[in-house]
Design an enzyme around this catalytic site. Structure first.
Site, PDB file in Angstrom:
ATOM      1  N   SER A 261       0.933  -1.091  -0.107  1.00  9.01           N
ATOM      2  CA  SER A 261      -0.092  -0.030  -0.055  1.00  9.01           C
ATOM      3  C   SER A 261       0.769   1.210   0.053  1.00  9.01           C
ATOM      4  CB  SER A 261      -0.892  -0.010   1.120  1.00  9.01           C
ATOM      5  OG  SER A 261       0.010   0.030   2.406  1.00  9.01           O
ATOM      6  N   LYS A 262       0.277   2.378  -0.239  1.00 12.89           N
ATOM      7  CA  LYS A 262       1.011   3.596  -0.090  1.00 12.89           C
ATOM      8  C   LYS A 262       1.650   4.017   1.169  1.00 12.89           C
ATOM      9  CE  LYS A 262      -0.176   8.838  -0.308  1.00 12.89           C
ATOM     10  NZ  LYS A 262       1.073   8.866   0.380  1.00 12.89           N
ATOM     11  N   ARG A 263       0.977   3.348   2.243  1.00 11.31           N
ATOM     12  CA  ARG A 263       1.355   3.464   3.490  1.00 11.31           C
ATOM     13  C   ARG A 263       2.798   2.824   3.548  1.00 11.31           C
ATOM     14  NH1 ARG A 263      -2.485   1.563   7.421  1.00 11.31           N
ATOM     15  NH2 ARG A 263      -3.979   2.167   5.545  1.00 11.31           N
ATOM     16  N   GLY A 265       4.649   2.494   1.347  1.00  7.54           N
ATOM     17  CA  GLY A 265       6.004   3.283   0.543  1.00  7.54           C
ATOM     18  C   GLY A 265       6.264   4.563   1.626  1.00  7.54           C
ATOM     19  N   ASP A 266       5.518   5.322   2.165  1.00  9.08           N
ATOM     20  CA  ASP A 266       5.641   6.333   3.039  1.00  9.08           C
ATOM     21  C   ASP A 266       6.408   5.916   4.341  1.00  9.08           C
ATOM     22  OD1 ASP A 266       4.151   7.807   1.503  1.00  9.08           O
ATOM     23  OD2 ASP A 266       2.245   7.753   2.641  1.00  9.08           O
TER      24      ASP A 266
END
Ligand code: GLU
Length: 504
Positions: A261-263, A265-266
């Site tokens: 998920s994008k999380r 990546g962050d």
């Protein structure tokens, strides 16, 4: 005669494309090109509540950057257009009417509140053969009642009528033959009067048929919808020309537990979107592979390996090589873990194969912005020398700043270890000697300096490391005389004297 395959990438413009979506598109592309088929872009924008401004343009820009070209798309058109579902409303309506007339679908008037009540009264409530006769729909109401409601604009939906007890077969090129019983399916909504639009399922199936799609290659998350799609094909009388399916494995978190998920990546510092995305509502920016310094060839290469492998040791594949090597047999069923280090490794490999003059062009811009005006030939040589130390072109400066400016400070540890009492004197001697040289090539310097060290019985390690410290500011970098040859005699001598002043 076998027809040429036609495949499609069918994203919904609900935001930036996830890197997993790019992988799906890539596999479609590879298969189409390999088989001499067509690769189609279809925008699935029937869910108006999830539509996001700019998402379609983002999708097109992504594939322009990657160099994956479509044969038919909203932008370029084609024989089976329009390629945007919101422009195909009438087509879907026609098919909904046909399903209604033939009794394969029915109209339902149940309000959200009524449905909620049923759900609260019955655990695991499903709108299906076991419940539909207790609901408010065209099967339980008289024709007059139904017509009256519709004429008075009562909101309604159309549901597909799934007959229980039938075997539904999904032929999947990766997962094999998947068989389920129709009794587990519910009567999914296929059309809503509120916006006069079909739902994803109907639009997807109708378009795949009308666009003569032969292979549906998509993410694993759509596997649960496949039996319903098969049922829709059957109900529409298109079973004979049904496409084959290939459901690609999920992209997993680096740790392997759950979907990337994008999380993630962050949290771990890598992009999950191909190019930068700016949210039109919040203005928030999410980083992209492009902006992070990835080359399109590297992104393609490492994405190809997330869910497929060639069965050999070879890892570096051009798009052409991937096109000929790709097979569904070598796609895995289980999820593919995203590995940032591997992605960087691929980029490094492509940086290495990039011609120095191209790398230098990017670097020149960077240098220019730093107020450094260096000759192109020098920049090219520097890029060539340090490229083995970088993953991204933007790391060139960090690895090579000493070629362009004298050190602003000197690494303390190296100073302590290498800068002895006798060092300043030796460095002045060295500077004076180098100053007299006419041929300042790396080879000439090396023989003069080594000869001087031996004659004086100096400690080679200490002298050379102090020399490096004076020129580079630290104990790092490529071959010493390569550096001094490139920065030139005057600068070398100047830095030696500067170091004696600054360090001593
Ligand atoms: N619109 C769906 C998506 O956003 C398409 C799924 C499919 O390829 O059938 O992924």
């Amino acid at each position: 005669m076998q027809q040429n395959p036609r495949v499609r990438f069918a994203p919904s413009p609900t935001g930036p494309l996830h890197i997993g979506g790019v992988r799906t598109a890539l596999y479609n592309y590879l298969f189409a090109r390999q088989q001499g088929g067509s690769f189609i872009l279809r925008i699935e924008d029937t869910d108006t509540t999830r539509f996001v401004e700019g998402a379609e343009e983002y999708i097109q820009e992504t594939f322009d950057w990657l160099g994956l070209s479509f044969d038919e798309s909203p932008r370029q058109g084609g024989d089976y257009g329009p390629y945007k579902q919101s422009q195909r409303k009438e087509i879907y309506k026609e098919h909904v009417h046909r399903l209604l007339e033939e009794g394969s679908a029915y109209i339902a008037f149940d309000t959200p509140e009524e449905l909620e009540l049923h759900r609260s009264e019955k655990e695991n409530f499903q709108y299906d053969a076991s419940t539909r006769m207790q609901m408010r729909n065209s099967l339980t109401l008289t024709k007059e009642e139904t017509d009256y409601l519709i004429q008075n604009k009562a909101q309604h939906v159309v549901r597909i009528k799934i007959e229980p007890g039938h075997e539904i077969v999904v032929n999947d090129l990766i997962r094999g033959r998947v068989v389920i019983n129709s009794s587990v399916l519910d009567d999914k909504v296929i059309y809503k009067s509120a916006d006069e639009l079909p739902t994803y399922h109907l639009a997807n199936v109708v378009d795949d048929h009308l666009m003569k799609i032969t292979h549906v290659i998509r993410g694993e998350e759509w596997l649960p919808s496949a039996p319903l799609h098969v049922w829709l094909y059957r109900s529409l009388g298109w079973e004979e020309s049904m496409p084959l399916f290939a459901h690609l494995p999920l992209l997993l978190k680096p740790e392997g537990n759950g979907k990337l998920s994008k999380r993630d990546g962050d949290r771990l510092g890598f992009p999950v979107f191909p190019i930068e995305w700016q949210d039109p509502n919040s203005g928030d920016r999410s980083s992209g592979f492009r902006e992070s310094g990835y080359l399109p060839e590297a992104v393609i290469n490492f994405l190809a390996f997330l869910g497929w492998n060639p069965g050999t040791e070879q890892e570096i594949f051009s798009l052409e090589e991937l096109t000929s090597a790709f097979t569904f047999e070598r796609c895995s069923k289980s999820g593919a873990r995203f590995d940032q280090e591997k992605a960087k490794w691929f980029n490094h490999q492509y940086i290495l194969t990039m011609p120095d003059n191209l790398l230098a062009e990017t670097f020149m811009t960077d240098l220019y912005q730093r107020g450094i005006d260096a000759p192109k030939e020098m920049v090219e040589r520097v890029a060539g020398i340090v490229k083995e130390r970088i993953h991204f072109a933007h790391e060139l400066w960090d690895q090579s700043s000493y070629f362009f400016e004298a050190p602003l400070s000197y690494d303390e540890k190296t100073v302590r270890k290498r800068w002895k009492e006798e060092t300043p004197g030796q460095m002045i001697e060295l500077a004076t000697m180098l100053e007299t040289m006419d041929d300042f090539s790396a080879d000439a310097q090396e023989s003069v300096v080594m000869d001087w060290i031996q004659r004086n019985n100096y400690h080679t390690g200490n002298v050379m490391n102090a020399f490096r410290l004076a020129v580079v500011g630290a104990g790092k970098g490529p071959h010493m005389f390569l550096i001094t040859e490139l920065i030139g005699k005057d600068e070398t001598v100047r830095r030696l004297r500067l170091a004696v002043e600054n360090i001593s």
